[in-house]
Design a protein around this motif. Structure first.
Motif, PDB file in Angstrom:
ATOM      1  N   GLY A 170     -47.516 -40.865  44.507  1.00  0.00           N
ATOM      2  CA  GLY A 170     -48.750 -39.941  44.578  1.00  0.00           C
ATOM      3  C   GLY A 170     -49.445 -39.751  43.109  1.00  0.00           C
ATOM      4  N   PRO A 171     -50.315 -38.961  43.093  1.00  0.00           N
ATOM      5  CA  PRO A 171     -50.940 -38.643  41.906  1.00  0.00           C
ATOM      6  C   PRO A 171     -50.115 -38.198  40.834  1.00  0.00           C
ATOM      7  N   GLY A 172     -48.975 -37.671  41.062  1.00  0.00           N
ATOM      8  CA  GLY A 172     -47.846 -37.354  40.066  1.00  0.00           C
ATOM      9  C   GLY A 172     -46.554 -38.088  40.427  1.00  0.00           C
ATOM     10  N   GLY A 173     -46.506 -39.254  40.906  1.00  0.00           N
ATOM     11  CA  GLY A 173     -45.178 -39.708  41.242  1.00  0.00           C
ATOM     12  C   GLY A 173     -44.258 -39.643  40.363  1.00  0.00           C
ATOM     13  N   TYR A 174     -43.144 -39.855  40.912  1.00  0.00           N
ATOM     14  CA  TYR A 174     -42.027 -39.794  40.249  1.00  0.00           C
ATOM     15  C   TYR A 174     -40.612 -40.477  41.020  1.00  0.00           C
ATOM     16  N   ARG A 175     -39.758 -40.427  40.126  1.00  0.00           N
ATOM     17  CA  ARG A 175     -38.322 -41.002  40.698  1.00  0.00           C
ATOM     18  C   ARG A 175     -37.419 -40.106  40.432  1.00  0.00           C
ATOM     19  N   ILE A 176     -36.356 -39.833  41.381  1.00  0.00           N
ATOM     20  CA  ILE A 176     -35.177 -39.080  41.395  1.00  0.00           C
ATOM     21  C   ILE A 176     -34.161 -39.607  41.783  1.00  0.00           C
ATOM     22  N   ASP A 177     -32.684 -39.338  41.174  1.00  0.00           N
ATOM     23  CA  ASP A 177     -31.548 -39.907  41.674  1.00  0.00           C
ATOM     24  C   ASP A 177     -30.906 -38.668  42.818  1.00  0.00           C
ATOM     25  N   LEU A 178     -29.815 -39.076  43.301  1.00  0.00           N
ATOM     26  CA  LEU A 178     -29.153 -38.505  44.042  1.00  0.00           C
ATOM     27  C   LEU A 178     -28.823 -36.978  43.707  1.00  0.00           C
ATOM     28  N   ALA A 179     -28.301 -36.822  42.328  1.00  0.00           N
ATOM     29  CA  ALA A 179     -27.851 -35.665  41.615  1.00  0.00           C
ATOM     30  C   ALA A 179     -29.169 -34.891  41.460  1.00  0.00           C
ATOM     31  N   GLY A 180     -30.188 -35.354  41.074  1.00  0.00           N
ATOM     32  CA  GLY A 180     -31.603 -34.739  41.164  1.00  0.00           C
ATOM     33  C   GLY A 180     -31.952 -33.962  42.459  1.00  0.00           C
ATOM     34  N   LEU A 181     -31.688 -34.717  43.404  1.00  0.00           N
ATOM     35  CA  LEU A 181     -32.166 -34.356  44.599  1.00  0.00           C
ATOM     36  C   LEU A 181     -31.131 -33.098  45.111  1.00  0.00           C
ATOM     37  N   ARG A 182     -30.031 -33.233  44.672  1.00  0.00           N
ATOM     38  CA  ARG A 182     -28.874 -32.125  45.129  1.00  0.00           C
ATOM     39  C   ARG A 182     -29.235 -30.987  44.355  1.00  0.00           C
ATOM     40  N   ALA A 183     -29.853 -30.952  43.133  1.00  0.00           N
ATOM     41  CA  ALA A 183     -30.139 -30.039  42.180  1.00  0.00           C
ATOM     42  C   ALA A 183     -31.547 -29.081  42.830  1.00  0.00           C
ATOM     43  N   LEU A 184     -32.187 -29.615  43.652  1.00  0.00           N
ATOM     44  CA  LEU A 184     -33.262 -29.054  43.991  1.00  0.00           C
ATOM     45  C   LEU A 184     -32.971 -27.973  44.993  1.00  0.00           C
ATOM     46  N   PRO A 185     -33.990 -27.157  45.543  1.00  0.00           N
ATOM     47  CA  PRO A 185     -33.560 -26.025  46.531  1.00  0.00           C
ATOM     48  C   PRO A 185     -33.212 -26.890  47.779  1.00  0.00           C
ATOM     49  N   GLN A 186     -32.097 -26.380  48.458  1.00  0.00           N
ATOM     50  CA  GLN A 186     -31.571 -27.200  49.694  1.00  0.00           C
ATOM     51  C   GLN A 186     -31.882 -26.313  50.888  1.00  0.00           C
ATOM     52  N   VAL A 187     -32.254 -26.787  51.853  1.00  0.00           N
ATOM     53  CA  VAL A 187     -32.574 -25.817  53.144  1.00  0.00           C
ATOM     54  C   VAL A 187     -31.731 -26.615  54.155  1.00  0.00           C
ATOM     55  N   THR A 188     -31.224 -25.556  55.411  1.00  0.00           N
ATOM     56  CA  THR A 188     -30.378 -26.226  56.557  1.00  0.00           C
ATOM     57  C   THR A 188     -31.190 -25.806  57.440  1.00  0.00           C
ATOM     58  N   ALA A 189     -31.250 -26.684  58.422  1.00  0.00           N
ATOM     59  CA  ALA A 189     -32.049 -26.441  59.751  1.00  0.00           C
ATOM     60  C   ALA A 189     -31.259 -26.992  60.770  1.00  0.00           C
ATOM     61  N   ARG A 190     -31.260 -26.504  61.905  1.00  0.00           N
ATOM     62  CA  ARG A 190     -30.494 -26.821  63.117  1.00  0.00           C
ATOM     63  C   ARG A 190     -31.804 -27.882  63.878  1.00  0.00           C
ATOM     64  N   LEU A 191     -31.711 -29.088  63.888  1.00  0.00           N
ATOM     65  CA  LEU A 191     -32.492 -30.009  64.665  1.00  0.00           C
ATOM     66  C   LEU A 191     -31.914 -30.872  65.530  1.00  0.00           C
ATOM     67  N   PRO A 192     -32.564 -31.499  66.807  1.00  0.00           N
ATOM     68  CA  PRO A 192     -32.046 -32.191  67.381  1.00  0.00           C
ATOM     69  C   PRO A 192     -32.215 -33.989  66.819  1.00  0.00           C
ATOM     70  N   ILE A 193     -31.555 -34.610  67.106  1.00  0.00           N
ATOM     71  CA  ILE A 193     -31.836 -36.268  67.121  1.00  0.00           C
ATOM     72  C   ILE A 193     -31.784 -36.712  68.424  1.00  0.00           C
TER      73      ILE A 193
END
Length: 370
Positions: free
Chosen positions: A248-271
């Motif tokens: 995107g305009p401010g594109g970036y790359r992030i690893d798995l540890a970085g994703l886990r460090a971001l605010p986490q959300v839990t949602a109950r969703l169907p598949i």
């Protein structure tokens, strides 16, 4: 020359007749129309035309679960109904001579198209629930056009037979007949048995009697089944240096540890999958909208999601803005309190409300704005 089931007078049961055909035809017609309407919804969600792009809703959360469940339930119910309907009109299928006039020939041709389209549609749909495709043509496109063909032929048939339908629609049109009552009762019992013993794959409160459905949604890793495994997708060996690219305009790359460090959300969703099974789970991860905001991607943007898998029709998917901006759409890292397994999309997968399972991309590697 006409012998066996083709000979005149071969069908002696009094249950053969227009009243039986009309009653069973009403049930079959209702099942086919529900199946067609819900199948059309599934097709439009998977491959929306240009005029529908940007207008697909992400709510209700269980929308696709309900419509696709109805699609498979009504399709399975139509199988015994189609068999009884053909039995009821069987003597008429072998009238002699085959055509008495041009109009009669066209009428019989329309019936041949209707019968062939309905049987092929039900047969291919049944095998799709088993994920078995013993034919060379693409299932989804063929199933879609067969649905239109069968529905069009059904409407033509109803128009041609309107006088007979009107004459035999009400119970008073034919004298009471024990054989007919027995046949209709057996048909209703057969349809009920098929529905009760297969609908549990999408209707949770019927799961206790889910004896013959192709899938048990409550079984599998982390309590969820999978359609496409990591071995089938060629994603068993995730690179040690895996990272997510967000363009995107401010594109970036992030690893798995970085994703886990971001605010986490839990949602109950169907598949919910096109084969008819569905199950709800607790998904934990990062809101997709948060990842897009970080890249400077404005709201209202369609995004493209690319998987690590090497090939497959859903390796790359597009997500309309209504889903991308929905606060329940996640880049999930865990399900039911456990880290994603390879078969469930490790290291990261998409989960969104009211979206077909084939579009809930697993093994995500790139997200980009269109």
């Amino acid at each position: 020359m006409r012998r066996g089931p083709f000979r005149a007078g071969a069908f002696r049961s009094p249950a053969h007749g227009p009243r039986t055909a009309v009653v069973v035809g009403r049930w079959l017609g209702a099942a086919l129309l529900v199946c067609f309407a819900t199948g059309l919804i599934s097709h439009l969600l998977q491959d929306p035309p240009g005029w529908l792009t940007g207008r697909l809703p992400s709510r209700p959360v269980d929308g696709y679960r309900i419509t696709q469940g109805l699609h498979v339930i009504s399709g399975l119910a139509a199988i015994p109904l189609a068999g009884v309907k053909l039995w009821a009109v069987y003597p008429r299928l072998f009238e002699w001579p085959p055509a008495r006039s041009v109009v009669h020939a066209l009428e019989r041709l329309s019936i041949a198209v209707l019968v062939a389209a309905v049987l092929l549609e039900l047969f291919t749909g049944l095998l799709n629930t088993l994920q078995w495709y013993p034919w060379p043509f693409p299932f989804r496109q063929t199933h879609y056009w067969l649905g239109w063909t069968a529905t069009g032929a059904l409407l033509v048939h109803l128009a041609v037979k309107a006088p007979q339908l009107a004459a035999h629609w009400w119970r008073s049109a034919a004298p009471p007949l024990a054989e007919r009552r027995a046949l209709l009762a057996a048909t209703a019992a057969a349809v009920g048995a098929v529905t009760l013993t297969t609908a549990g794959q999408s209707v949770s409160w019927l799961r206790a009697v889910d004896l013959f459905a192709p899938r048990r949604p409550d079984r599998g890793e982390t309590g969820l089944p999978v359609n496409r495994t990591a071995v089938q997708a060629g994603t068993t060996a995730v690179p040690a240096d895996w990272h997510l690219t967000v363009d995107g305009p401010g594109g970036y790359r992030i690893d798995l540890a970085g994703l886990r460090a971001l605010p986490q959300v839990t949602a109950r969703l169907p598949i919910a999958c096109v084969e008819g099974w569905s199950a709800s789970a607790h998904w934990t991860g990062v809101r997709l909208r948060d990842l897009l905001d970080r890249a400077g991607i404005p709201r209202g943007s369609t995004v493209r999601i690319t998987s690590l898998e090497e090939s497959g029709p859903y390796r790359v998917t597009e997500m309309p803005a209504a889903y991308a901006d929905d606060p329940l759409t996640l880049l999930a890292l865990a399900v039911n309190g456990r880290e994603l397994t390879p078969d469930h999309g490790y290291p990261a997968r998409i989960i969104a409300p009211d979206r077909p399972g084939v579009l809930q991309t697993k093994w995500v590697a790139r997200i980009e704005a269109l």
